[in-house]
Design a protein around this motif. Structure first.
Motif, PDB file in Angstrom:
ATOM      1  N   LEU A  91       0.782  -0.966  -0.186  1.00 20.35           N
ATOM      2  CA  LEU A  91      -0.093  -0.118   0.119  1.00 20.35           C
ATOM      3  C   LEU A  91       0.924   1.150  -0.174  1.00 20.35           C
ATOM      4  O   LEU A  91       0.607   2.242  -0.543  1.00 20.35           O
ATOM      5  N   HIS A  92       1.994   1.245   0.700  1.00 16.62           N
ATOM      6  CA  HIS A  92       2.852   2.236   0.497  1.00 16.62           C
ATOM      7  C   HIS A  92       3.701   2.591  -1.006  1.00 16.62           C
ATOM      8  O   HIS A  92       4.106   3.786  -1.053  1.00 16.62           O
ATOM      9  N   VAL A  93       3.453   1.748  -1.487  1.00 20.10           N
ATOM     10  CA  VAL A  93       4.064   1.955  -2.761  1.00 20.10           C
ATOM     11  C   VAL A  93       3.122   2.585  -3.864  1.00 20.10           C
ATOM     12  O   VAL A  93       3.414   3.568  -4.757  1.00 20.10           O
ATOM     13  N   ILE A  94       1.904   2.079  -3.858  1.00 15.99           N
ATOM     14  CA  ILE A  94       0.783   2.574  -4.679  1.00 15.99           C
ATOM     15  C   ILE A  94      -0.195   3.069  -3.919  1.00 15.99           C
ATOM     16  O   ILE A  94      -0.591   2.735  -2.748  1.00 15.99           O
ATOM     17  N   SER A  95      -1.304   4.084  -4.463  1.00 14.84           N
ATOM     18  CA  SER A  95      -2.267   4.578  -3.894  1.00 14.84           C
ATOM     19  C   SER A  95      -3.330   3.552  -3.482  1.00 14.84           C
ATOM     20  O   SER A  95      -3.290   2.791  -4.292  1.00 14.84           O
ATOM     21  N   MET A  96      -4.239   3.801  -2.625  1.00 11.82           N
ATOM     22  CA  MET A  96      -5.319   3.047  -2.495  1.00 11.82           C
ATOM     23  C   MET A  96      -6.199   2.916  -3.675  1.00 11.82           C
ATOM     24  O   MET A  96      -6.793   1.727  -4.136  1.00 11.82           O
ATOM     25  N   ASP A  97      -6.576   4.249  -4.530  1.00 10.55           N
ATOM     26  CA  ASP A  97      -7.218   4.042  -5.541  1.00 10.55           C
ATOM     27  C   ASP A  97      -6.634   3.210  -6.752  1.00 10.55           C
ATOM     28  O   ASP A  97      -7.528   2.263  -7.270  1.00 10.55           O
ATOM     29  N   TRP A  98      -5.323   3.239  -7.087  1.00 13.64           N
ATOM     30  CA  TRP A  98      -4.843   2.286  -7.779  1.00 13.64           C
ATOM     31  C   TRP A  98      -4.289   0.952  -7.346  1.00 13.64           C
ATOM     32  O   TRP A  98      -4.649  -0.090  -8.411  1.00 13.64           O
ATOM     33  N   GLY A  99      -4.419   0.841  -6.157  1.00 12.02           N
ATOM     34  CA  GLY A  99      -4.382  -0.554  -5.661  1.00 12.02           C
ATOM     35  C   GLY A  99      -5.940  -1.185  -5.960  1.00 12.02           C
ATOM     36  O   GLY A  99      -5.882  -2.525  -6.363  1.00 12.02           O
ATOM     37  N   ASN A 100      -7.029  -0.632  -5.673  1.00 15.56           N
ATOM     38  CA  ASN A 100      -8.312  -1.127  -5.952  1.00 15.56           C
ATOM     39  C   ASN A 100      -8.346  -1.362  -7.535  1.00 15.56           C
ATOM     40  O   ASN A 100      -9.043  -2.567  -7.659  1.00 15.56           O
ATOM     41  N   VAL A 101      -7.861  -0.536  -8.338  1.00 14.06           N
ATOM     42  CA  VAL A 101      -8.005  -0.737  -9.870  1.00 14.06           C
ATOM     43  C   VAL A 101      -7.149  -2.129 -10.178  1.00 14.06           C
ATOM     44  O   VAL A 101      -7.835  -2.864 -10.779  1.00 14.06           O
ATOM     45  N   LEU A 102      -6.044  -2.208  -9.687  1.00 17.27           N
ATOM     46  CA  LEU A 102      -5.051  -3.323 -10.027  1.00 17.27           C
ATOM     47  C   LEU A 102      -5.631  -4.734  -9.495  1.00 17.27           C
ATOM     48  O   LEU A 102      -5.641  -5.497 -10.342  1.00 17.27           O
ATOM     49  N   VAL A 103      -6.283  -4.617  -8.351  1.00 13.19           N
ATOM     50  CA  VAL A 103      -6.747  -5.815  -7.870  1.00 13.19           C
ATOM     51  C   VAL A 103      -7.968  -6.266  -8.604  1.00 13.19           C
ATOM     52  O   VAL A 103      -8.327  -7.398  -9.048  1.00 13.19           O
ATOM     53  N   ALA A 104      -8.855  -5.041  -8.945  1.00 10.75           N
ATOM     54  CA  ALA A 104     -10.162  -5.479  -9.978  1.00 10.75           C
ATOM     55  C   ALA A 104      -9.733  -6.140 -11.149  1.00 10.75           C
ATOM     56  O   ALA A 104     -10.230  -7.075 -11.732  1.00 10.75           O
ATOM     57  N   VAL A 105      -8.482  -5.641 -11.909  1.00  7.58           N
ATOM     58  CA  VAL A 105      -8.012  -5.947 -13.270  1.00  7.58           C
ATOM     59  C   VAL A 105      -7.677  -7.397 -12.863  1.00  7.58           C
ATOM     60  O   VAL A 105      -7.934  -8.301 -13.812  1.00  7.58           O
ATOM     61  N   LEU A 106      -6.592  -7.680 -12.217  1.00  4.82           N
ATOM     62  CA  LEU A 106      -6.184  -8.853 -11.816  1.00  4.82           C
ATOM     63  C   LEU A 106      -7.229  -9.932 -11.386  1.00  4.82           C
ATOM     64  O   LEU A 106      -7.189 -11.231 -11.872  1.00  4.82           O
ATOM     65  N   THR A 107      -8.149  -9.525 -10.600  1.00  5.97           N
ATOM     66  CA  THR A 107      -9.171 -10.343 -10.366  1.00  5.97           C
ATOM     67  C   THR A 107      -9.961 -10.812 -11.615  1.00  5.97           C
ATOM     68  O   THR A 107     -10.424 -12.005 -11.664  1.00  5.97           O
ATOM     69  N   GLY A 108     -10.220 -10.015 -12.262  1.00  6.35           N
ATOM     70  CA  GLY A 108     -11.042 -10.105 -13.440  1.00  6.35           C
ATOM     71  C   GLY A 108     -10.119 -11.184 -14.567  1.00  6.35           C
ATOM     72  O   GLY A 108     -10.921 -12.024 -14.770  1.00  6.35           O
ATOM     73  N   ILE A 109      -8.806 -10.991 -14.751  1.00  2.00           N
ATOM     74  CA  ILE A 109      -8.131 -11.520 -15.431  1.00  2.00           C
ATOM     75  C   ILE A 109      -8.016 -13.115 -14.975  1.00  2.00           C
ATOM     76  O   ILE A 109      -8.353 -13.996 -15.739  1.00  2.00           O
ATOM     77  N   ILE A 110      -8.019 -13.363 -13.718  1.00  2.00           N
ATOM     78  CA  ILE A 110      -7.922 -14.682 -13.178  1.00  2.00           C
ATOM     79  C   ILE A 110      -9.342 -15.252 -13.290  1.00  2.00           C
ATOM     80  O   ILE A 110      -9.523 -16.620 -13.662  1.00  2.00           O
ATOM     81  N   PHE A 111     -10.290 -14.561 -13.017  1.00  2.20           N
ATOM     82  CA  PHE A 111     -11.721 -15.080 -13.214  1.00  2.20           C
ATOM     83  C   PHE A 111     -11.917 -15.650 -14.673  1.00  2.20           C
ATOM     84  O   PHE A 111     -12.735 -16.591 -14.882  1.00  2.20           O
ATOM     85  N   MET A 112     -11.560 -14.713 -15.595  1.00  4.05           N
ATOM     86  CA  MET A 112     -11.889 -14.989 -16.930  1.00  4.05           C
ATOM     87  C   MET A 112     -11.111 -16.467 -17.433  1.00  4.05           C
ATOM     88  O   MET A 112     -11.568 -17.319 -18.041  1.00  4.05           O
ATOM     89  N   LEU A 113      -9.895 -16.412 -16.913  1.00  3.86           N
ATOM     90  CA  LEU A 113      -9.284 -17.829 -17.204  1.00  3.86           C
ATOM     91  C   LEU A 113      -9.562 -18.911 -16.610  1.00  3.86           C
ATOM     92  O   LEU A 113      -9.638 -19.943 -17.278  1.00  3.86           O
ATOM     93  N   PHE A 114     -10.097 -18.624 -15.296  1.00  2.25           N
ATOM     94  CA  PHE A 114     -10.659 -19.932 -14.577  1.00  2.25           C
ATOM     95  C   PHE A 114     -12.121 -20.245 -14.969  1.00  2.25           C
ATOM     96  O   PHE A 114     -12.139 -21.550 -15.503  1.00  2.25           O
ATOM     97  N   SER A 115     -12.676 -19.227 -15.819  1.00  5.00           N
ATOM     98  CA  SER A 115     -14.224 -19.559 -16.167  1.00  5.00           C
ATOM     99  C   SER A 115     -13.852 -19.993 -17.687  1.00  5.00           C
ATOM    100  O   SER A 115     -14.654 -20.912 -18.071  1.00  5.00           O
ATOM    101  N   HIS A 116     -12.797 -19.685 -18.487  1.00  8.47           N
ATOM    102  CA  HIS A 116     -12.510 -20.183 -19.843  1.00  8.47           C
ATOM    103  C   HIS A 116     -12.329 -21.600 -19.420  1.00  8.47           C
ATOM    104  O   HIS A 116     -12.820 -22.613 -20.326  1.00  8.47           O
TER     105      HIS A 116
END
Length: 284
Positions: free
Chosen positions: A29-54
């Protein structure tokens, strides 16, 4: 992979992934802001979910494909069994009868008796065997190599051939769309049912007229075949269910989740109605 394993994977993998991402977000959290952290987590979660669903859907498609292949192979085996039984019931018995009549003719000639009765019976047996064999060949050729059968066109061709071979008057009434809204497998099974019903009429009913009706309602497709043959006691026949042909017909009916209704009156003909419900479309 078994269904139980798929259930555990579907429950555990997303939870583990989300937990790891939450840990990473708080750890860095000290490296990136809270907002960008939320965006990054959402993107990574979406990618993993898409791969898993596929992966899951690919596995399900493979399982469905194998199931359909097994159903088709089973249908082919049943059709071969039906044809073998019909050949035994018609051609093999006719050949045996011919052999008996030839022996009668030889015996009559040896005893200097008139063989004309036996010759007449032999000629009739040959005519019957020829008709049976042509009917089986036509049934095999009709949809043997066609995957996407045009059900109505195939029925029309079969009825023309049936009328020519048997001399039976055929009336066809069509009150449905030209394109039947069923899968290729369901259309093939409906055609096999149609063939089997006509074969039974020709073999048992001694009918001079057959009325075929194809109709379509909002929820179902209906095939009705009525003959003016000798009929039988339908209730008793359905209770016994000892006929090989009837058992195969039942299997074909059940394989496409259709309904069969049979009404027969001795001396007044038989009417068979096959009803196949349409699949309900999901609202958009």
């Amino acid at each position: 992979m078994h269904t139980t394993q798929m259930k555990w994977i579907a429950a555990i993998v997303p939870a583990i992934c989300i937990g790891l991402f939450e840990f990473a977000r708080h750890e860095f959290l000290h490296v990136i802001s809270m907002d960008w952290g939320n965006v990054l987590v959402a993107v990574l979660t979406g990618i993993i979910f898409m791969l898993f669903s596929h992966g899951i859907f690919t596995l399900m498609e493979n399982l469905y494909g194998k199931l359909q292949q097994e159903k088709q192979e089973t249908a082919v085996l049943q059709e071969r069994y039906r044809i073998a039984r019909n050949l035994h019931d018609s051609i093999a018995q006719s050949l045996f009868f011919m052999n008996v009549k030839i022996m009668d003719i030889e015996r009559a000639c040896q005893n200097r008796q008139e063989p004309w009765t036996a010759i007449k019976d032999l000629r009739e047996a040959i005519r019957f065997a020829d008709t049976e064999l042509r009917q089986h060949i036509f049934a095999l050729q009709t949809v043997a190599a066609e995957d996407n059968i045009d059900l109505i066109a195939a029925m029309q061709d079969h009825l023309r051939q049936y009328e020519t071979q048997t001399g039976t008057k055929v009336n066809l009434a069509i009150t449905c769309a030209k394109k039947i809204p069923f899968s290729s497998y369901e259309r093939k099974q409906l055609f096999h049912i149609f063939q089997e019903l006509l074969f039974n009429i020709r073999k048992h009913a001694a009918a001079t007229q057959v009325n075929v009706s194809l109709s379509e309602q909002s929820e179902a497709f209906t095939l009705s075949i009525a003959d003016n043959g000798k009929g039988f006691v339908a209730a008793e026949n359905l209770r016994q269910k000892k006929s090989f042909g009837y058992k195969l017909l039942e299997q074909d009916i059940q394989s496409i989740e259709a309904d069969l209704q049979l009404v027969s009156i001795p001396g007044a003909g038989t009417t068979v109605t096959v009803t196949k419900k349409k699949k309900k479309e999901l609202p958009s």
